[in-house]
Design an enzyme around this catalytic site. Structure first.
Site, PDB file in Angstrom:
ATOM      1  CG  ASP A  25       5.743  34.350  42.403  1.00 45.11           C
ATOM      2  OD1 ASP A  25       6.589  33.796  43.146  1.00 45.11           O
ATOM      3  OD2 ASP A  25       4.552  34.491  42.734  1.00 45.11           O
ATOM      4  CG  HIS A  34       3.141  38.418  43.480  1.00 48.48           C
ATOM      5  ND1 HIS A  34       2.425  38.994  44.492  1.00 48.48           N
ATOM      6  CD2 HIS A  34       3.876  37.435  44.046  1.00 48.48           C
ATOM      7  CE1 HIS A  34       2.728  38.384  45.620  1.00 48.48           C
ATOM      8  NE2 HIS A  34       3.609  37.443  45.378  1.00 48.48           N
ATOM      9  CG  HIS A  41       2.400  37.791  49.119  1.00 46.26           C
ATOM     10  ND1 HIS A  41       2.772  36.624  48.488  1.00 46.26           N
ATOM     11  CD2 HIS A  41       1.043  37.779  49.138  1.00 46.26           C
ATOM     12  CE1 HIS A  41       1.686  35.948  48.144  1.00 46.26           C
ATOM     13  NE2 HIS A  41       0.625  36.630  48.539  1.00 46.26           N
ATOM     14  CG  HIS A  64       9.011  37.345  43.213  1.00 46.14           C
ATOM     15  ND1 HIS A  64       8.036  38.139  43.771  1.00 46.14           N
ATOM     16  CD2 HIS A  64       8.845  36.109  43.779  1.00 46.14           C
ATOM     17  CE1 HIS A  64       7.313  37.423  44.607  1.00 46.14           C
ATOM     18  NE2 HIS A  64       7.779  36.174  44.626  1.00 46.14           N
ATOM     19  CG  HIS A  69       4.951  24.022  44.208  1.00 44.69           C
ATOM     20  ND1 HIS A  69       5.175  24.093  45.558  1.00 44.69           N
ATOM     21  CD2 HIS A  69       4.546  25.250  43.837  1.00 44.69           C
ATOM     22  CE1 HIS A  69       4.903  25.322  45.984  1.00 44.69           C
ATOM     23  NE2 HIS A  69       4.528  26.049  44.949  1.00 44.69           N
ATOM     24  CG  ASN A 114       8.700  31.343  50.122  1.00 42.50           C
ATOM     25  OD1 ASN A 114       9.697  31.447  49.417  1.00 42.50           O
ATOM     26  ND2 ASN A 114       7.514  31.022  49.637  1.00 42.50           N
ATOM     27  CG  LEU A 141      16.723  30.131  43.888  1.00 43.64           C
ATOM     28  CD1 LEU A 141      18.138  30.683  44.083  1.00 43.64           C
ATOM     29  CD2 LEU A 141      16.574  29.552  42.491  1.00 43.64           C
ATOM     30  NE  ARG A 142       9.455  26.230  45.887  1.00 43.70           N
ATOM     31  CZ  ARG A 142       8.529  27.160  46.107  1.00 43.70           C
ATOM     32  NH1 ARG A 142       8.641  28.012  47.118  1.00 43.70           N
ATOM     33  NH2 ARG A 142       7.474  27.233  45.341  1.00 43.70           N
TER      34      ARG A 142
HETATM   35  O1  DOR Z   1       1.704  31.088  44.189  1.00 42.83           O
HETATM   36  C1  DOR Z   1       2.637  31.401  44.915  1.00 42.83           C
HETATM   37  N1  DOR Z   1       3.604  30.527  45.228  1.00 42.83           N
HETATM   38  N2  DOR Z   1       2.672  32.647  45.402  1.00 42.83           N
HETATM   39  C2  DOR Z   1       3.580  32.992  46.331  1.00 42.83           C
HETATM   40  O2  DOR Z   1       3.589  34.127  46.725  1.00 42.83           O
HETATM   41  C3  DOR Z   1       4.533  32.008  46.874  1.00 42.83           C
HETATM   42  C4  DOR Z   1       4.794  30.954  45.879  1.00 42.83           C
HETATM   43  C5  DOR Z   1       5.544  29.784  46.433  1.00 42.83           C
HETATM   44  O3  DOR Z   1       6.518  29.978  47.152  1.00 42.83           O
HETATM   45  O4  DOR Z   1       5.187  28.645  46.096  1.00 42.83           O
END
Ligand code: DOR
Length: 389
Positions: free
Chosen positions: A273, A200, A161, A42, A277, A76, A45-46
């Protein structure tokens, strides 16, 4: 004490006091453990879309730095991983980085909008190992069920999720948001017989649902993150680090239940997870580089055998991917780790995401070597790329 011989990317021999042959390098792993490569199923990688948060290359460097030989890449991204072309692009980009193996997880619904099912057979044929709309919960039980029915032919697992949006909107911290969503999804898993994995897990109620489903032989599994295992909401204020995450940190009682569920086997795997950011308000933490130490920090008395299974054979089994073994003839993906204290300095992360609740914490365990396909890609914290794959 055993030695492992690796040749041409494979494990070729295991035994006592193997003699080095000509041209072979020897890694001295005394006072350390040699384990099948760790897999983090999980990881965000953005890319495509947010290279300022992470690139596939920087995320893979973080992975091998943390001892992970393989990661599952969540969809995502922008755009979401919902086409075979994007799935292939992620694999090719990861191949060029030449670090960890990357297994793309494709979206369950188009654009992760929770409505139209994606083309599971085409995505699986392109290399998607699982399907998930992670980051969001598919609101409609009908959409979720019809997606699961269609995905059966692909043989791939759904990873969901679980947060009920209405409950969460009413009270962000109400654990019923997760518990009700998990109850719904294990019921759908049971009805559709699709293999199902709950992402999670953070609440005692969710664990109870999963345990009950397992009793009924529902093909379901579950993961837990380092932050949910190590910290409760009471700790969050003290940490002085923005601690917004989905699902949120829970009560001390929930944390105790998560730890028990790891010991009992109700929770099958650790997963970080990893959610890098570029700002300090978006939810999530950088997880890959603290994970191996953080699990041992939260569960100091977990037998090493179980710790290794939670990080290698179990995620390999859940995703149906190679790995999780050092048996002769298997790919030489190896993690070497040691019980050695170290202090987390996010400034030294390879990940572009520096936020972690473990900043400044002393952790009792650390990966000191990572080998992917027979090539050393990390030794004592230094990261080396393999030649492009
Ligand atoms: O806190 C989170 N950030 N939970 C998630 O399920 C997605 C993740 C994210 O992609 O930033």
């Amino acid at each position: 004490m055993l030695d492992v011989r690796i040749r041409d990317g494979m494990v070729t021999e295991i035994g006592e006091l193997l003699k080095p042959e000509e041209g072979e390098d020897v890694i001295d792993a005394r006072n350390a453990y040699v384990a099948p490569g760790f897999i983090d199923m999980h990881v965000h990688l953005r890319e495509p879309g947010n290279p300022e948060k992470e690139t596939i290359a920087s995320g893979c460097a973080a992975a091998v730095a943390g001892g992970f030989t393989a990661v599952g890449a969540m969809p995502n991204t922008h755009p979401a991983l919902d086409t075979p072309e994007l799935v292939r692009w992620v694999q090719e980009t990861a191949g060029r980085a030449g670090l960890a193996r990357v297994y793309p997880i494709a979206a369950i619904t188009h654009g992760r909008e929770g409505k139209e099912p994606a083309d599971y057979n085409a995505l699986a044929a392109a290399g998607a190992v699982a399907f998930s709309d992670d980051g969001s919960t598919i609101e409609s039980a009908i959409a979720q069920t019809s997606a699961a029915l269609r995905a059966r032919e692909s043989g791939r697992v759904f990873i969901t999720h679980c947060e009920n949006a209405a409950i969460k909107e009413h009270d962000e911290f109400d654990s019923a948001a997760e518990t009700t969503a998990v109850e719904r999804d294990v019921a759908i898993a049971r009805a559709t017989s699709l293999p199902w994995h709950i992402a999670h897990v953070s609440t005692q109620g969710a664990i109870e649902s999963i345990a009950a489903a397992k009793e009924l032989h529902v093909a379901c599994s579950a993961e837990v993150t380092p932050h949910h295992l190590a910290f409760s909401r009471d700790d969050a204020a003290e940490l002085g680090i923005p601690s917004k995450v989905h699902p949120p940190l829970r009560s001390a009682q929930d944390v105790a239940a998560l730890r028990r569920a790891v010991r009992s086997g109700t929770i099958d795997t650790f997963a970080s997870d990893h959610a890098p950011h570029a700002d300090h308000v978006s939810p999530g933490f950088s997880g890959l580089e603290i994970a191996a130490g953080a699990y041992a920090y939260a569960l100091p008395d977990l037998p090493v055998r179980r710790y290794v299974a939670m990080l290698s054979s179990n995620p390999a089994r859940i995703l149906g991917i190679p790995g999780g073994t050092l048996a002769v003839g298997s790919p030489a993906d190896v993690t070497i780790f040691a019980d050695r204290d170290w202090v987390v300095d996010p400034g030294a992360f390879h990940s572009k995401g520096k936020r972690t609740l473990f900043a400044g914490k002393k952790l009792p365990r650390r990966a000191i070597g990572t080998i992917v396909g027979g090539t050393v890609v990390m030794q004592d914290g230094r990261v080396f790329a393999r030649s492009a794959q």
